[in-house]
Design an enzyme around this catalytic site. Structure first.
Site, mmCIF file in Angstrom:
data_model
loop_
_atom_site.group_PDB
_atom_site.id
_atom_site.type_symbol
_atom_site.label_atom_id
_atom_site.label_comp_id
_atom_site.label_asym_id
_atom_site.label_seq_id
_atom_site.Cartn_x
_atom_site.Cartn_y
_atom_site.Cartn_z
ATOM 1 N N SER A 1 -38.888 52.644 47.565
ATOM 2 C CA SER A 1 -39.581 51.397 47.134
ATOM 3 C C SER A 1 -40.359 50.606 47.936
ATOM 4 O O SER A 1 -41.192 51.434 48.635
ATOM 5 C CB SER A 1 -38.492 50.405 46.327
ATOM 6 N N ASP B 1 -39.327 55.090 40.915
ATOM 7 C CA ASP B 1 -38.559 54.560 41.933
ATOM 8 C C ASP B 1 -37.527 55.150 42.442
ATOM 9 O O ASP B 1 -36.410 55.525 41.719
ATOM 10 C CB ASP B 1 -38.162 53.020 41.316
#
Length: 339
Positions: free
Chosen positions: A41, A155
């Site tokens: 991320s 993600d």
């Protein structure tokens, strides 16, 4: 420091990720430069910029952000598969990273992403750096997923929030992990959202000012404001529900993975009062990241020095013509890597 491969696992945490910049600065000041960086991320964003030599650029960008500028980058896309299209952020990354390929970077780098449909963990260690970074931070429902080599990714925090295992598999003998969320959920604190720190009643108007040709009528904006950012009665909006739910899942997964594969050193900046969308607090976050390193720096330096082969002083022990490194076999095969 030379003689031992150092890995740095940079975890996810949205705006809190600016603390990674302070961590990298403090480690560099102490002469500790990671040979391997794995990021998830926002950790992939900062780690990728460091590995490509663009840490100054990402730090400058972070420090110049204000609440108004943040909303200027949020190209809302209510008709797509994410609330935010992300094209403006992508354009900014392209400006700094261009067509750089991960395999050409001076520092070995891998971004972690999750494949939609299968839930497989992918280690993006080849191809365009921008695509790998975008895939790793594509928060489900917030940012559009990214297509990488025929697979749709979002993600990586859904499968490996703090990628210690990636550093180990790539050959790191000493792994430093950065956990941005250790004191947020564990103590039952409330994560501040943009509406609490900037004023929800002004959010829709700010968006309209940034996108005058795309802004809906005021009545529609008010409705979207209530649905996305919550109403005045304290009820959470879509963004709050989605991000908080994601944060809870990420925290639980991180605890489980770290219990099975702990790092050699854990750096945990004190960020309990920092909201996931507080990107405008970069100065404070970078300082806290550096401070977190300095709290543990003495122990980290001592442990690395202890494991460094050059500490073998007896000449008779150097039967191979010099210090050698022991190769530790990897006991677990990594997940398929998107190439």
């Amino acid at each position: 420091m030379a003689g031992i491969k150092i890995g740095l696992a940079l975890g996810g945490g949205a705006a809190r990720g600016w603390a990674h910049i302070g961590v990298l600065r403090a480690l560099a000041a102490a002469g500790i430069r990671p040979d391997i960086i794995a990021g998830t991320s926002i950790g992939a964003v900062v780690g990728g910029c460091y590995a490509s030599g663009n840490l100054d650029d990402i730090e400058g960008f972070a420090r110049e952000l204000t609440p108004r500028r943040i909303f200027g980058y949020l190209d809302f896309n209510l008709a797509g598969n994410g609330l935010i299209g992300g094209q403006k952020l992508c354009d900014r990354l392209d400006r700094h990273l261009g067509d750089k390929l991960i395999e050409d970077l001076d520092t070995k780098f891998t971004a972690v992403a999750t494949e939609i449909g299968t839930g497989h963990e992918h280690w993006l260690s080849r191809g365009k750096l921008v695509e790998a970074v975008r895939a790793s931070y594509a928060l489900p429902g917030i940012f559009k997923p990214v297509r990488v080599n025929g697979r749709w990714m979002f993600d990586g925090a859904l499968v490996n929030p703090i990628p210690v295992s990636v550093c180990r598999a790539l050959g790191a003998r000493y792994v430093i992990a950065v956990n941005l969320n250790f004191d947020v959920l564990g103590r039952g604190s409330v994560v501040p959202m943009p509406e609490s720190s900037y004023g929800a009643e002004n959010v829709a108007d700010e968006i309209a000012e940034e996108m005058p040709h795309q802004a809906p009528p005021r009545g529609v904006r008010a409705m979207l404001q209530r649905q996305i950012f919550g109403g005045g009665d304290g009820a959470p909006g879509i963004s709050t529900v989605m991000v908080d739910a994601f944060n809870i899942v990420q925290d639980r997964i991180a605890r489980s993975r770290l219990a099975g594969d702990p790092p050699d050193a854990m750096i945990s900046p004190r960020l309990q009062d920092i909201g996931l969308f507080d990107f405008h607090r970069a100065d404070e976050l970078i300082s806290r990241g550096a401070h977190a390193v300095n709290r543990q720096l003495e122990d980290i330096v001592r442990e690395i020095d202890t494991r460094t082969p050059h500490r073998v002083l007896a000449p008779k022990a150097q039967t191979t013509g010099g210090a050698s490194q022991t190769v530790v076999p990897v006991t677990a095969l990594p997940q398929p890597v998107a190439k």
